[in-house]
Design a protein around this motif. Structure first.
Motif, PDB file in Angstrom:
ATOM      1  N   ASP A   1       0.837  -1.209   0.000  1.00  0.00           N
ATOM      2  CA  ASP A   1       0.000   0.000   0.000  1.00  0.00           C
ATOM      3  C   ASP A   1       0.868   1.253   0.000  1.00  0.00           C
ATOM      4  O   ASP A   1       0.566   2.228  -0.707  1.00  0.00           O
ATOM      5  CB  ASP A   1      -0.929   0.002   1.218  1.00  0.00           C
ATOM      6  CG  ASP A   1      -2.026  -1.044   1.137  1.00  0.00           C
ATOM      7  OD1 ASP A   1      -2.253  -1.588   0.039  1.00  0.00           O
ATOM      8  OD2 ASP A   1      -2.654  -1.326   2.178  1.00  0.00           O
ATOM      9  N   ASP A   2       1.940   1.241   0.791  1.00  0.00           N
ATOM     10  CA  ASP A   2       2.825   2.409   0.857  1.00  0.00           C
ATOM     11  C   ASP A   2       3.542   2.619  -0.475  1.00  0.00           C
ATOM     12  O   ASP A   2       3.716   3.768  -0.923  1.00  0.00           O
ATOM     13  CB  ASP A   2       3.848   2.242   1.980  1.00  0.00           C
ATOM     14  CG  ASP A   2       3.240   2.403   3.369  1.00  0.00           C
ATOM     15  OD1 ASP A   2       2.108   2.933   3.461  1.00  0.00           O
ATOM     16  OD2 ASP A   2       3.886   1.993   4.349  1.00  0.00           O
ATOM     17  N   GLU A   3       3.960   1.534  -1.105  1.00  0.00           N
ATOM     18  CA  GLU A   3       4.646   1.649  -2.393  1.00  0.00           C
ATOM     19  C   GLU A   3       3.701   2.156  -3.474  1.00  0.00           C
ATOM     20  O   GLU A   3       4.103   2.969  -4.324  1.00  0.00           O
ATOM     21  CB  GLU A   3       5.229   0.297  -2.789  1.00  0.00           C
ATOM     22  CG  GLU A   3       6.429  -0.111  -1.945  1.00  0.00           C
ATOM     23  CD  GLU A   3       6.844  -1.545  -2.183  1.00  0.00           C
ATOM     24  OE1 GLU A   3       8.009  -1.875  -1.861  1.00  0.00           O
ATOM     25  OE2 GLU A   3       6.019  -2.344  -2.674  1.00  0.00           O
ATOM     26  N   LEU A   4       2.457   1.705  -3.450  1.00  0.00           N
ATOM     27  CA  LEU A   4       1.480   2.197  -4.427  1.00  0.00           C
ATOM     28  C   LEU A   4       1.211   3.677  -4.212  1.00  0.00           C
ATOM     29  O   LEU A   4       1.142   4.457  -5.173  1.00  0.00           O
ATOM     30  CB  LEU A   4       0.184   1.392  -4.321  1.00  0.00           C
ATOM     31  CG  LEU A   4      -0.930   1.785  -5.298  1.00  0.00           C
ATOM     32  CD1 LEU A   4      -0.465   1.680  -6.744  1.00  0.00           C
ATOM     33  CD2 LEU A   4      -2.175   0.926  -5.064  1.00  0.00           C
TER      34      LEU A   4
ATOM     35  N   VAL B   1       1.817   6.737  -6.931  1.00  0.00           N
ATOM     36  CA  VAL B   1       0.794   7.716  -7.305  1.00  0.00           C
ATOM     37  C   VAL B   1       1.292   9.135  -7.051  1.00  0.00           C
ATOM     38  O   VAL B   1       1.165  10.022  -7.908  1.00  0.00           O
ATOM     39  CB  VAL B   1      -0.513   7.456  -6.532  1.00  0.00           C
ATOM     40  CG1 VAL B   1      -1.510   8.594  -6.752  1.00  0.00           C
ATOM     41  CG2 VAL B   1      -1.131   6.121  -6.951  1.00  0.00           C
ATOM     42  N   GLU B   2       1.878   9.351  -5.887  1.00  0.00           N
ATOM     43  CA  GLU B   2       2.378  10.682  -5.539  1.00  0.00           C
ATOM     44  C   GLU B   2       3.422  11.168  -6.536  1.00  0.00           C
ATOM     45  O   GLU B   2       3.385  12.322  -6.998  1.00  0.00           O
ATOM     46  CB  GLU B   2       2.973  10.661  -4.126  1.00  0.00           C
ATOM     47  CG  GLU B   2       3.521  12.008  -3.673  1.00  0.00           C
ATOM     48  CD  GLU B   2       4.098  11.962  -2.263  1.00  0.00           C
ATOM     49  OE1 GLU B   2       4.583  13.016  -1.794  1.00  0.00           O
ATOM     50  OE2 GLU B   2       4.071  10.878  -1.637  1.00  0.00           O
ATOM     51  N   ASN B   3       4.347  10.285  -6.901  1.00  0.00           N
ATOM     52  CA  ASN B   3       5.430  10.695  -7.800  1.00  0.00           C
ATOM     53  C   ASN B   3       4.961  10.824  -9.247  1.00  0.00           C
ATOM     54  O   ASN B   3       5.457  11.689  -9.986  1.00  0.00           O
ATOM     55  CB  ASN B   3       6.589   9.718  -7.681  1.00  0.00           C
ATOM     56  CG  ASN B   3       7.327   9.869  -6.362  1.00  0.00           C
ATOM     57  OD1 ASN B   3       7.361  10.952  -5.773  1.00  0.00           O
ATOM     58  ND2 ASN B   3       7.911   8.788  -5.870  1.00  0.00           N
ATOM     59  N   LEU B   4       4.010   9.992  -9.667  1.00  0.00           N
ATOM     60  CA  LEU B   4       3.432  10.165 -11.004  1.00  0.00           C
ATOM     61  C   LEU B   4       2.716  11.511 -11.102  1.00  0.00           C
ATOM     62  O   LEU B   4       2.848  12.224 -12.108  1.00  0.00           O
ATOM     63  CB  LEU B   4       2.457   9.027 -11.304  1.00  0.00           C
ATOM     64  CG  LEU B   4       3.072   7.668 -11.630  1.00  0.00           C
ATOM     65  CD1 LEU B   4       1.997   6.586 -11.620  1.00  0.00           C
ATOM     66  CD2 LEU B   4       3.782   7.685 -12.983  1.00  0.00           C
ATOM     67  N   GLU B   5       1.962  11.857 -10.078  1.00  0.00           N
ATOM     68  CA  GLU B   5       1.264  13.148 -10.086  1.00  0.00           C
ATOM     69  C   GLU B   5       2.246  14.310 -10.058  1.00  0.00           C
ATOM     70  O   GLU B   5       2.022  15.332 -10.724  1.00  0.00           O
ATOM     71  CB  GLU B   5       0.301  13.213  -8.911  1.00  0.00           C
ATOM     72  CG  GLU B   5      -0.885  12.267  -9.057  1.00  0.00           C
ATOM     73  CD  GLU B   5      -1.811  12.270  -7.871  1.00  0.00           C
ATOM     74  OE1 GLU B   5      -2.984  11.854  -8.030  1.00  0.00           O
ATOM     75  OE2 GLU B   5      -1.386  12.686  -6.767  1.00  0.00           O
ATOM     76  N   ALA B   6       3.343  14.144  -9.335  1.00  0.00           N
ATOM     77  CA  ALA B   6       4.371  15.184  -9.308  1.00  0.00           C
ATOM     78  C   ALA B   6       5.030  15.350 -10.675  1.00  0.00           C
ATOM     79  O   ALA B   6       5.554  16.430 -11.000  1.00  0.00           O
ATOM     80  CB  ALA B   6       5.429  14.849  -8.258  1.00  0.00           C
ATOM     81  N   SER B   7       4.979  14.284 -11.488  1.00  0.00           N
ATOM     82  CA  SER B   7       5.535  14.337 -12.843  1.00  0.00           C
ATOM     83  C   SER B   7       4.533  14.852 -13.868  1.00  0.00           C
ATOM     84  O   SER B   7       4.837  14.876 -15.066  1.00  0.00           O
ATOM     85  CB  SER B   7       6.019  12.941 -13.263  1.00  0.00           C
ATOM     86  OG  SER B   7       7.087  12.507 -12.443  1.00  0.00           O
TER      87      SER B   7
ATOM     88  N   ILE C   1       6.142   0.829 -14.499  1.00  0.00           N
ATOM     89  CA  ILE C   1       5.865   2.098 -13.822  1.00  0.00           C
ATOM     90  C   ILE C   1       6.891   2.253 -12.704  1.00  0.00           C
ATOM     91  O   ILE C   1       6.956   1.430 -11.784  1.00  0.00           O
ATOM     92  CB  ILE C   1       4.441   2.109 -13.238  1.00  0.00           C
ATOM     93  CG1 ILE C   1       3.402   1.956 -14.356  1.00  0.00           C
ATOM     94  CG2 ILE C   1       4.191   3.388 -12.442  1.00  0.00           C
ATOM     95  CD1 ILE C   1       1.993   1.689 -13.858  1.00  0.00           C
ATOM     96  N   ALA C   2       7.707   3.281 -12.810  1.00  0.00           N
ATOM     97  CA  ALA C   2       8.785   3.499 -11.852  1.00  0.00           C
ATOM     98  C   ALA C   2       8.273   4.359 -10.702  1.00  0.00           C
ATOM     99  O   ALA C   2       8.073   5.559 -10.852  1.00  0.00           O
ATOM    100  CB  ALA C   2       9.968   4.181 -12.540  1.00  0.00           C
ATOM    101  N   ARG C   3       8.079   3.723  -9.552  1.00  0.00           N
ATOM    102  CA  ARG C   3       7.416   4.434  -8.454  1.00  0.00           C
ATOM    103  C   ARG C   3       8.281   5.553  -7.879  1.00  0.00           C
ATOM    104  O   ARG C   3       7.769   6.615  -7.520  1.00  0.00           O
ATOM    105  CB  ARG C   3       6.983   3.464  -7.360  1.00  0.00           C
ATOM    106  CG  ARG C   3       8.077   2.874  -6.529  1.00  0.00           C
ATOM    107  CD  ARG C   3       7.542   2.107  -5.316  1.00  0.00           C
ATOM    108  NE  ARG C   3       8.601   1.790  -4.389  1.00  0.00           N
ATOM    109  CZ  ARG C   3       9.328   0.679  -4.443  1.00  0.00           C
ATOM    110  NH1 ARG C   3       9.080  -0.218  -5.381  1.00  0.00           N
ATOM    111  NH2 ARG C   3      10.290   0.476  -3.553  1.00  0.00           N
ATOM    112  N   GLU C   4       9.609   5.343  -7.768  1.00  0.00           N
ATOM    113  CA  GLU C   4      10.464   6.365  -7.176  1.00  0.00           C
ATOM    114  C   GLU C   4      10.684   7.534  -8.123  1.00  0.00           C
ATOM    115  O   GLU C   4      10.880   8.668  -7.670  1.00  0.00           O
ATOM    116  CB  GLU C   4      11.814   5.758  -6.782  1.00  0.00           C
ATOM    117  CG  GLU C   4      11.733   4.774  -5.626  1.00  0.00           C
ATOM    118  CD  GLU C   4      13.097   4.244  -5.216  1.00  0.00           C
ATOM    119  OE1 GLU C   4      14.102   4.570  -5.903  1.00  0.00           O
ATOM    120  OE2 GLU C   4      13.167   3.506  -4.224  1.00  0.00           O
ATOM    121  N   ASP C   5      10.655   7.273  -9.430  1.00  0.00           N
ATOM    122  CA  ASP C   5      10.929   8.307 -10.424  1.00  0.00           C
ATOM    123  C   ASP C   5       9.660   8.961 -10.968  1.00  0.00           C
ATOM    124  O   ASP C   5       9.753   9.976 -11.663  1.00  0.00           O
ATOM    125  CB  ASP C   5      11.717   7.703 -11.592  1.00  0.00           C
ATOM    126  CG  ASP C   5      13.008   7.043 -11.147  1.00  0.00           C
ATOM    127  OD1 ASP C   5      13.868   7.761 -10.618  1.00  0.00           O
ATOM    128  OD2 ASP C   5      13.149   5.817 -11.315  1.00  0.00           O
TER     129      ASP C   5
END
Length: 220
Positions: free
Chosen positions: A25-28, A32-38, A125-129
């Motif tokens: 859940d935390d990784e998902l 989401v947070e980083n995709l939105e930031a991109s 989908i690269a969660r950190e990037d």
């Protein structure tokens, strides 16, 4: 065109099943947070049925619609919906594949890259990037992603969420294309290759690209 799914190739492909693991859940939430930031719009949905509803709700009446091949789109039922009668869209895919002449069809496919709404998926989908990774042989799918399509809708199972771009590219080459190669041989009689690869790091046009993340294992 082919309506076969990943299940048709499982017995013919030797891969590491860990590439289909789901994020915590935390990784998902991080993805989401980083995709939105991109610059990507993100909608997380529970299952394939909800994913289809989300995609359909995004597309207004009268819009021109095209899709690149995607096992995930097939699995959520979008291909069947697009070729049905329950919408008021201009179905560019049907127009393209009704053309018998190869040169005319290729020209129509290029024009359809600039559809009002182009739909597809990604291979990682690269969660950190906060980045997306996808590729295909001809570029007829990923060619629309960076610019050509007016609006882009991408649907993916959370099994495609990995740590970073390096891992997303590894997933593409070591896992996804083993399945795609089998599909291409079945559908077209030729081997596939990730010859045109896109690392989609950022979307600069607000609201242009929406990623629908499905909390199921979908596609490859």
């Amino acid at each position: 065109m082919s309506d076969q799914t990943k299940a048709d190739y499982v017995d013919d492909v030797e891969v590491d099943d860990d590439w289909d693991s789901h994020p915590s859940d935390d990784e998902l939430a991080e993805a989401v947070e980083n995709l939105e930031a991109s610059g990507f719009e993100v909608e997380v949905v529970e299952d394939a049925e909800a994913a289809l509803d989300a995609l359909v709700d995004e597309i207004p009446a009268g819009a021109s619609v095209m899709n690149g091949h995607s096992t995930t789109l097939e699995e959520v039922g979008f291909d069947e919906f697009l070729h049905g009668d329950d919408h008021d869209w201009e179905n560019l895919a049907a127009e393209v594949w009704s053309i018998d002449d190869d040169e005319e069809r290729d020209a129509a496919r290029r024009d359809a890259q600039a559809a009002d709404y182009f739909l597809g998926s990604v291979n990682g989908i690269a969660r950190e990037d906060g980045a997306l990774v996808a590729a295909d042989l001809s570029g007829s799918r990923v060619g629309a992603y960076p610019f050509a399509a007016k609006n882009l809708l991408l649907v993916a199972g959370v099994n495609k969420v990995v740590e970073d771009v390096e891992a997303a590219r590894e997933r593409l080459h070591e896992y996804a294309y083993a399945f795609e190669n089998e599909r291409a041989q079945e559908a077209y009689g030729v081997e596939s290759y990730p010859s045109k690869e896109l690392v989609y790091r950022q979307e600069g046009t607000e609201g242009r690209t929406t990623v629908v993340l499905v909390e199921e294992t979908l596609g490859y």
